[in-house]
Each structure stands twice: as C-alpha cells, then as structure tokens.
Enzyme design. Sequence first.
Site, PDB file in Angstrom:
ATOM      1  N   GLY A   1      34.978  41.001  40.663  1.00  0.00           N
ATOM      2  CA  GLY A   1      33.649  41.273  41.185  1.00  0.00           C
ATOM      3  C   GLY A   1      33.411  42.763  41.311  1.00  0.00           C
ATOM      4  N   THR A   2      34.442  43.491  41.712  1.00  0.00           N
ATOM      5  CA  THR A   2      34.330  44.948  41.826  1.00  0.00           C
ATOM      6  C   THR A   2      33.992  45.579  40.481  1.00  0.00           C
ATOM      7  OG1 THR A   2      35.782  45.175  43.745  1.00  0.00           O
ATOM      8  CG2 THR A   2      35.662  47.058  42.253  1.00  0.00           C
TER       9      THR A   2
ATOM     10  N   ASN B   1      29.697  39.861  52.789  1.00  0.00           N
ATOM     11  CA  ASN B   1      31.080  39.397  52.755  1.00  0.00           C
ATOM     12  C   ASN B   1      31.754  39.385  54.120  1.00  0.00           C
ATOM     13  OD1 ASN B   1      30.704  42.307  52.213  1.00  0.00           O
ATOM     14  ND2 ASN B   1      32.934  42.394  52.298  1.00  0.00           N
TER      15      ASN B   1
ATOM     16  N   GLN C   1      30.107  36.096  47.110  1.00  0.00           N
ATOM     17  CA  GLN C   1      30.351  35.135  48.189  1.00  0.00           C
ATOM     18  C   GLN C   1      29.408  33.923  48.140  1.00  0.00           C
ATOM     19  OE1 GLN C   1      32.800  35.427  50.410  1.00  0.00           O
ATOM     20  NE2 GLN C   1      33.474  37.499  49.931  1.00  0.00           N
TER      21      GLN C   1
ATOM     22  N   THR D   1      40.899  42.886  24.885  1.00  0.00           N
ATOM     23  CA  THR D   1      40.995  41.469  24.548  1.00  0.00           C
ATOM     24  C   THR D   1      40.653  40.594  25.749  1.00  0.00           C
ATOM     25  OG1 THR D   1      42.741  41.937  22.940  1.00  0.00           O
ATOM     26  CG2 THR D   1      42.517  39.648  23.688  1.00  0.00           C
TER      27      THR D   1
ATOM     28  N   CYS E   1      38.872  44.994  50.834  1.00  0.00           N
ATOM     29  CA  CYS E   1      38.778  46.154  49.943  1.00  0.00           C
ATOM     30  C   CYS E   1      38.744  47.472  50.701  1.00  0.00           C
ATOM     31  CB  CYS E   1      37.551  46.028  49.038  1.00  0.00           C
ATOM     32  SG  CYS E   1      37.725  44.712  47.803  1.00  0.00           S
TER      33      CYS E   1
END
Length: 389
Positions: free
Chosen positions: A77-78, A162, A196, A254, A342
């Site tokens: 997500g970051t 969050n 979330q 990849t 985080c």
Amino acid sequence: MFFKKKERRVFLDHATTTPVRKEVLKVMEPYWNEKFGNPGTIHRFGVEAKKALDESRKKISQILKCHSDEVIFTASGTESNSLAIFGFLDKQEENGADFKKMHIITTKMEHPSILAWFARFERKGIKVSYIDIDKEGIVDLKQFRKLLTPETIFVSVMCVNNEIGTVQPISKIAHIIKDFNRDNKAKIILHSDASQAPLYLKLDVHSLGVDMLTIDGQKIYGPKGVGALFKKRGIEINPLLAGGSQEMGLRAGTENIPLVVGLAKAFELAENEREKESERLIKLRDKFIDRILIEIPGSVLNGSKTERIPSNVNISIPNIDSEYMIIKLDAKGVACSSKSACMGRIKSASYVIEALGNDMGNSLRFNLGKSTTEKDIDYVVDMIKQSIK
C-alpha cells in the site's frame, strides 16, 4: 505428568496486518514451484504465468468496477501511495509545470506514506494545505471547499483512517472537486488510500468518484509484499521504478505471480463476505466500546462511534502510558497497538489523536478480525481493567 496450560492469545491488531487465509494460500501454492514462469516470456511457462496475472487483474477490476488496464500491481500500500503522489507530481514537472505554482491538499491524519511525500514536495516549492478533522475524526468539508484554488492540482484523502477507523466522505469530496473543476475549468485529481477499506466497504471507483485508489494485500487476509493502485485512464504518471515495461510501463520488475494471485483471491473473498462479517463485528465492536466507556471512568472513544469501520476500537484512558499498557496486555496474551506500525517505535503521541483535540497523550487501538469472538472481547476488557489498577 503435568500438562502446561495453553496460553490464551488474542490478536486484536488487524489494522497492522492480517493472517493469510487458507483459501489464499491454496491458490498461491502452485505458483511457487510448479507454475513458476516469468509472465514476460512467450513459451508455455511464461504464457501460464501471464494468464494468472491477467485473470488476477481482471478479478480486481471487476470488484472495483474499472478497466483491467487501470489496475497496477505494486509491492505494498505504501508503494501504491508513493506511485500515485510521486508519479503524478513528477509527471507534471516533466511536462513543464512549475512546482511553485502548484497547490496540493491532504489531511492531518493521513498515513505516513502520504504525509512524507507531501512534506517532500512542499520542500521542493509546492504549496501544501492540510485539512482539519473534527472531534469525530471526519474531515472538515467546509474548510476543504475554501482550500481549493485555481492552482490546486492534487488531493489525497484516505478512505478509512488506519488508527481510529473513521470512514471519510470520499464521494462528497469527489463531488466538491467535480463542481470546482467544472466551474473553474480545472483538472484536480483525487487519490484515496483505501488500504483499510475492502473488508468492510464497497469500493466502486465510479461511485466514489476517485481518480486513483490504493489497496494493500496484508490488510485483507492476503499476503504481505503486494498491493495495487487503481489509476483512471487518461491520468498520466511517471514510474517509481524504471527499467522494464511491466505494469503498463509504470512498475518495472518481474511481477510476483504468487502474491498477485493471492491478492486477487483475498480481495474476492473480502467482497463476497463483507456484509455478513461487518454485521457480526459491529455487535462485538459496540459491546467492546460500551463496556470500556461504562466500566473505566474517564475513558474516551477516539472518533465517531457510528462512522467507523466495524473492526476498530480506539480508546484513551486517563493517566496511562500507551506503550507500557501494550506491553502489559501482551504479557496477558492480548495484542494491540497505539498508532500506525509504519511510525515504527518512535516514542511520541499519535498525531491522529492530537488532531482530534484529545490531550490525554495516549491511545490504545484494537482491531477485531475474523477470529475474534465475544469471549475474546470480554477477556480483553477484563485484562485492560486489571492492567490499569
């Protein structure tokens, strides 16, 4: 012979991460060592991997109600947030725009991966405005309207906070932007971090009115290390990672097929079970909140009781240290947190709680999940009460 009693463990930190569901592990398993091809190759192994990649992209796009080529796979997500913000603003500069003539808007309670980029571009000369939140943890729409200017080009507001779990009025924000764009011949882009949200909210990008949207595998009982960004057709962004044509040229490297397949399956399960699981968790959440507020004098619920996702309980208790309480609860088998993982182990009060106007200087975040039972809730509340004596 004496048998050691099994320690009771209750995990109520599902906002930081979730366990991978068995159904997800099952669909991922073949792609580790049987169907291990590189989707960029044209032989049978590669074609097999490319098919899995395309089917996963299509599955997610059907839930989001968007085109398949509007879904970009990332590693988190970051990264999705970073790709949206950096990608868009870097493209503006590449096209000749002057940072000093740009204006971007976000909120005071965004995830660190949003705020860090806004701060970085502010240092580069872009004007940044931060929307306040009210005591219920909802963005101030009146203030937002006033912040919009002809120089505004980008807005990022999270779908669900969050930390306190409050649901933001994204569709209303989108309508405000749409009206402003029409009246001022502007082209403001709206991004929303919805990491979330998928377990509890319907994510139809057209109904929401967003131009870009972030999702994260580990928040929805999928694998860690995979996320996705919805990017509306016609919006140009630059890649964070260069050197390959993967993901429509926007994410070199990849593609990790096992993780992508797992993300798609987890997203599908979340969509199919959303309503039933939400109904179950609301009852448990409300019992948790009611017991805390009634049985612990001076305790406060952070954020709206109604405009929040079914899993979140965030409380403040007078005269406690959040980190010490987390350690004490962990010793009793209860896992919870105080702020975004985080932010690491920085010893400071949550900026989200401070933005609410809460001056207690502490908070405890509990996030219920699929394994949470009513007995768990009763046990955890009892352990909280024991720990503050």
